[in-house]
Structures are given as structure tokens and as C-alpha cells.
Motif scaffolding. Structure first.
Motif, PDB file in Angstrom:
ATOM      1  N   ALA A  97       0.844  -1.183   0.000  1.00 53.64           N
ATOM      2  CA  ALA A  97       0.000   0.000   0.000  1.00 53.64           C
ATOM      3  C   ALA A  97       0.883   1.238   0.000  1.00 53.64           C
ATOM      4  O   ALA A  97       2.042   1.200   0.421  1.00 53.64           O
ATOM      5  CB  ALA A  97      -0.922  -0.003   1.217  1.00 53.64           C
ATOM      6  N   VAL A  98       0.307   2.334  -0.439  1.00 54.63           N
ATOM      7  CA  VAL A  98       1.048   3.590  -0.507  1.00 54.63           C
ATOM      8  C   VAL A  98       0.150   4.731  -0.050  1.00 54.63           C
ATOM      9  O   VAL A  98      -1.075   4.677  -0.197  1.00 54.63           O
ATOM     10  CB  VAL A  98       1.559   3.843  -1.946  1.00 54.63           C
ATOM     11  CG1 VAL A  98       0.400   4.091  -2.915  1.00 54.63           C
ATOM     12  CG2 VAL A  98       2.531   5.015  -1.994  1.00 54.63           C
ATOM     13  N   ARG A  99       0.772   5.719   0.563  1.00 55.71           N
ATOM     14  CA  ARG A  99       0.048   6.945   0.868  1.00 55.71           C
ATOM     15  C   ARG A  99       0.914   8.123   0.440  1.00 55.71           C
ATOM     16  O   ARG A  99       2.147   8.036   0.448  1.00 55.71           O
ATOM     17  CB  ARG A  99      -0.289   7.045   2.347  1.00 55.71           C
ATOM     18  CG  ARG A  99       0.903   7.183   3.274  1.00 55.71           C
ATOM     19  CD  ARG A  99       0.471   7.567   4.683  1.00 55.71           C
ATOM     20  NE  ARG A  99       1.591   7.664   5.603  1.00 55.71           N
ATOM     21  CZ  ARG A  99       2.372   8.721   5.725  1.00 55.71           C
ATOM     22  NH1 ARG A  99       2.171   9.804   4.967  1.00 55.71           N
ATOM     23  NH2 ARG A  99       3.356   8.742   6.602  1.00 55.71           N
ATOM     24  N   HIS A 100       0.255   9.211   0.089  1.00 52.09           N
ATOM     25  CA  HIS A 100       0.974  10.431  -0.235  1.00 52.09           C
ATOM     26  C   HIS A 100       1.377  11.152   1.052  1.00 52.09           C
ATOM     27  O   HIS A 100       0.866  10.860   2.138  1.00 52.09           O
ATOM     28  CB  HIS A 100       0.113  11.345  -1.108  1.00 52.09           C
ATOM     29  CG  HIS A 100      -0.036  10.847  -2.508  1.00 52.09           C
ATOM     30  ND1 HIS A 100      -1.219  10.333  -2.986  1.00 52.09           N
ATOM     31  CD2 HIS A 100       0.849  10.759  -3.528  1.00 52.09           C
ATOM     32  CE1 HIS A 100      -1.064   9.970  -4.244  1.00 52.09           C
ATOM     33  NE2 HIS A 100       0.178  10.221  -4.598  1.00 52.09           N
ATOM     34  N   ILE A 101       2.269  12.112   0.925  1.00 53.17           N
ATOM     35  CA  ILE A 101       2.787  12.795   2.103  1.00 53.17           C
ATOM     36  C   ILE A 101       1.710  13.598   2.820  1.00 53.17           C
ATOM     37  O   ILE A 101       1.834  13.886   4.005  1.00 53.17           O
ATOM     38  CB  ILE A 101       3.979  13.706   1.757  1.00 53.17           C
ATOM     39  CG1 ILE A 101       3.588  14.733   0.689  1.00 53.17           C
ATOM     40  CG2 ILE A 101       5.170  12.877   1.298  1.00 53.17           C
ATOM     41  CD1 ILE A 101       4.685  15.743   0.405  1.00 53.17           C
ATOM     42  N   TRP A 102       0.637  13.948   2.107  1.00 52.95           N
ATOM     43  CA  TRP A 102      -0.394  14.771   2.739  1.00 52.95           C
ATOM     44  C   TRP A 102      -1.509  13.923   3.347  1.00 52.95           C
ATOM     45  O   TRP A 102      -2.538  14.447   3.756  1.00 52.95           O
ATOM     46  CB  TRP A 102      -0.970  15.775   1.737  1.00 52.95           C
ATOM     47  CG  TRP A 102      -1.459  15.158   0.469  1.00 52.95           C
ATOM     48  CD1 TRP A 102      -2.673  14.557   0.249  1.00 52.95           C
ATOM     49  CD2 TRP A 102      -0.741  15.063  -0.763  1.00 52.95           C
ATOM     50  NE1 TRP A 102      -2.753  14.095  -1.032  1.00 52.95           N
ATOM     51  CE2 TRP A 102      -1.588  14.395  -1.694  1.00 52.95           C
ATOM     52  CE3 TRP A 102       0.527  15.473  -1.187  1.00 52.95           C
ATOM     53  CZ2 TRP A 102      -1.198  14.141  -3.007  1.00 52.95           C
ATOM     54  CZ3 TRP A 102       0.906  15.223  -2.492  1.00 52.95           C
ATOM     55  CH2 TRP A 102       0.050  14.560  -3.379  1.00 52.95           C
ATOM     56  N   ARG A 103      -1.313  12.607   3.370  1.00 52.58           N
ATOM     57  CA  ARG A 103      -2.314  11.703   3.922  1.00 52.58           C
ATOM     58  C   ARG A 103      -1.738  10.940   5.104  1.00 52.58           C
ATOM     59  O   ARG A 103      -0.553  10.637   5.147  1.00 52.58           O
ATOM     60  CB  ARG A 103      -2.774  10.687   2.877  1.00 52.58           C
ATOM     61  CG  ARG A 103      -3.438  11.289   1.664  1.00 52.58           C
ATOM     62  CD  ARG A 103      -4.843  11.742   1.959  1.00 52.58           C
ATOM     63  NE  ARG A 103      -5.559  12.113   0.729  1.00 52.58           N
ATOM     64  CZ  ARG A 103      -6.763  12.652   0.703  1.00 52.58           C
ATOM     65  NH1 ARG A 103      -7.396  12.893   1.845  1.00 52.58           N
ATOM     66  NH2 ARG A 103      -7.312  12.961  -0.448  1.00 52.58           N
ATOM     67  N   SER A 104      -2.587  10.613   6.055  1.00 60.83           N
ATOM     68  CA  SER A 104      -2.152   9.755   7.153  1.00 60.83           C
ATOM     69  C   SER A 104      -2.563   8.310   6.928  1.00 60.83           C
ATOM     70  O   SER A 104      -1.974   7.395   7.509  1.00 60.83           O
ATOM     71  CB  SER A 104      -2.732  10.253   8.477  1.00 60.83           C
ATOM     72  OG  SER A 104      -4.143  10.267   8.405  1.00 60.83           O
ATOM     73  N   ALA A 105      -3.558   8.098   6.088  1.00 57.97           N
ATOM     74  CA  ALA A 105      -4.019   6.736   5.817  1.00 57.97           C
ATOM     75  C   ALA A 105      -3.530   6.284   4.442  1.00 57.97           C
ATOM     76  O   ALA A 105      -3.325   7.102   3.543  1.00 57.97           O
ATOM     77  CB  ALA A 105      -5.538   6.677   5.868  1.00 57.97           C
ATOM     78  N   TYR A 106      -3.349   4.986   4.309  1.00 57.42           N
ATOM     79  CA  TYR A 106      -2.948   4.432   3.020  1.00 57.42           C
ATOM     80  C   TYR A 106      -4.125   4.521   2.053  1.00 57.42           C
ATOM     81  O   TYR A 106      -5.257   4.191   2.396  1.00 57.42           O
ATOM     82  CB  TYR A 106      -2.466   2.993   3.187  1.00 57.42           C
ATOM     83  CG  TYR A 106      -1.129   2.935   3.861  1.00 57.42           C
ATOM     84  CD1 TYR A 106      -1.030   2.888   5.242  1.00 57.42           C
ATOM     85  CD2 TYR A 106       0.043   2.959   3.113  1.00 57.42           C
ATOM     86  CE1 TYR A 106       0.206   2.863   5.861  1.00 57.42           C
ATOM     87  CE2 TYR A 106       1.289   2.931   3.736  1.00 57.42           C
ATOM     88  CZ  TYR A 106       1.352   2.891   5.113  1.00 57.42           C
ATOM     89  OH  TYR A 106       2.577   2.878   5.725  1.00 57.42           O
ATOM     90  N   GLU A 107      -3.799   4.960   0.839  1.00 52.39           N
ATOM     91  CA  GLU A 107      -4.866   5.269  -0.124  1.00 52.39           C
ATOM     92  C   GLU A 107      -4.977   4.223  -1.228  1.00 52.39           C
ATOM     93  O   GLU A 107      -6.063   4.021  -1.779  1.00 52.39           O
ATOM     94  CB  GLU A 107      -4.590   6.612  -0.785  1.00 52.39           C
ATOM     95  CG  GLU A 107      -4.383   7.760   0.174  1.00 52.39           C
ATOM     96  CD  GLU A 107      -3.622   8.884  -0.497  1.00 52.39           C
ATOM     97  OE1 GLU A 107      -4.249   9.689  -1.212  1.00 52.39           O
ATOM     98  OE2 GLU A 107      -2.387   8.952  -0.316  1.00 52.39           O
ATOM     99  N   TYR A 108      -3.873   3.631  -1.599  1.00 49.50           N
ATOM    100  CA  TYR A 108      -3.859   2.736  -2.745  1.00 49.50           C
ATOM    101  C   TYR A 108      -3.294   1.381  -2.322  1.00 49.50           C
ATOM    102  O   TYR A 108      -2.363   1.304  -1.523  1.00 49.50           O
ATOM    103  CB  TYR A 108      -3.014   3.326  -3.878  1.00 49.50           C
ATOM    104  CG  TYR A 108      -3.509   4.671  -4.332  1.00 49.50           C
ATOM    105  CD1 TYR A 108      -2.910   5.838  -3.881  1.00 49.50           C
ATOM    106  CD2 TYR A 108      -4.603   4.778  -5.190  1.00 49.50           C
ATOM    107  CE1 TYR A 108      -3.367   7.079  -4.266  1.00 49.50           C
ATOM    108  CE2 TYR A 108      -5.070   6.020  -5.590  1.00 49.50           C
ATOM    109  CZ  TYR A 108      -4.451   7.167  -5.125  1.00 49.50           C
ATOM    110  OH  TYR A 108      -4.912   8.397  -5.513  1.00 49.50           O
TER     111      TYR A 108
END
Length: 119
Positions: A97-108
Motif C-alpha cells: 500500500a502507498v500513501r501520499h505525504i499529505w495523507r495519514s491513511a494508506y490510499e492505494y
């Protein structure tokens, strides 16, 4: 959108090793972290390991500490999970899984890869 493709799962005897790989593509600018999760039948996904993209810092779930190692290849946008001293209780479907730097939760999330450890 970010696409994740995992590889490397399979069947191994207890005490053996497997290496999982995950390649990210798409909108991969500003990755904050990548992680590996696993899911047992009928259970929620649980975190196994994660790596912070900027500095490579890592952390692990207690049961895999010292046996699993997460690593990244920034140039290839890949993250690996080296799993040593595998136990039957490591049998699960593993997801990256990956998350962007502006997210705290994994998005993909990837599609998952089966790891089976026989006793």
C-alpha cells in the motif's frame, strides 16, 4: 491514481524465506510511505511493516521484528519485503500500500499475493 503490482508470493516450508516486491506506477509524486499488510481469512488487514519514503525509516509489527526487512528503491519506485525464518502463522495474503505525504491513511492497494508457509 497509483497502481501497485505485487510479486513474489508462494509456498515455502517453515524456516524458509520469501521476498515480496511491489512496484508503484501512475501518480507517484510525493509518496509519503509504503507499507506491507497481511490479511488472514475472515480478519481485517494488519500492518506488517512500513517505510517512510523520504528518509527510509522503518517500523515493524512485533511478531515479524527481526525476521522481516522492508526496503525501498526510490529510483524504481519499488518496495520489497524480505521474509526470513517464516512460520506457519505468517500464512496470509500480503498487500502493499502507498500513501501520499499529505495523507495519514494508506490510499492505494495492490491486488495481494498469497504466502503459504507449511509446517
Amino acid at each position: 491514481q497509483v497502481q501497485l503490482v505485487e510479486s513474489g508470493g508462494g509456498l515455502v516450508q517453515a524456516g524458509g524465506s520469501l521476498r515480496l516486491s511491489c512496484k508503484a506506477s501512475g501518480n507517484i509524486v510525493s509518496i509519503g510511505a509504503m507499507g506491507w499488510f497481511r490479511q488472514y481469512p475472515g480478519k481485517d488487514r494488519e500492518s506488517v511493516a512500513r517505510i517512510i519514503w523520504s528518509d527510509g525509516s522503518t517500523d515493524y509489527e512485533d511478531s515479524v521484528e527481526g525476521r522481516f526487512t522492508i526496503s525501498r528503491n526510490n529510483a524504481k519506485n519499488m518496495v520489497d519485503l524480505q521474509m526470513n525464518s517464516l512460520k506457519p502463522e505468517d500464512t496470509a495474503v500480503y498487500f502493499c500500500a502507498v500513501r501520499h505525504i499529505w495523507r495519514s491513511a494508506y490510499e492505494y492497494w495492490g491486488q495481494g499475493t498469497q504466502v503459504t508457509v507449511s509446517s
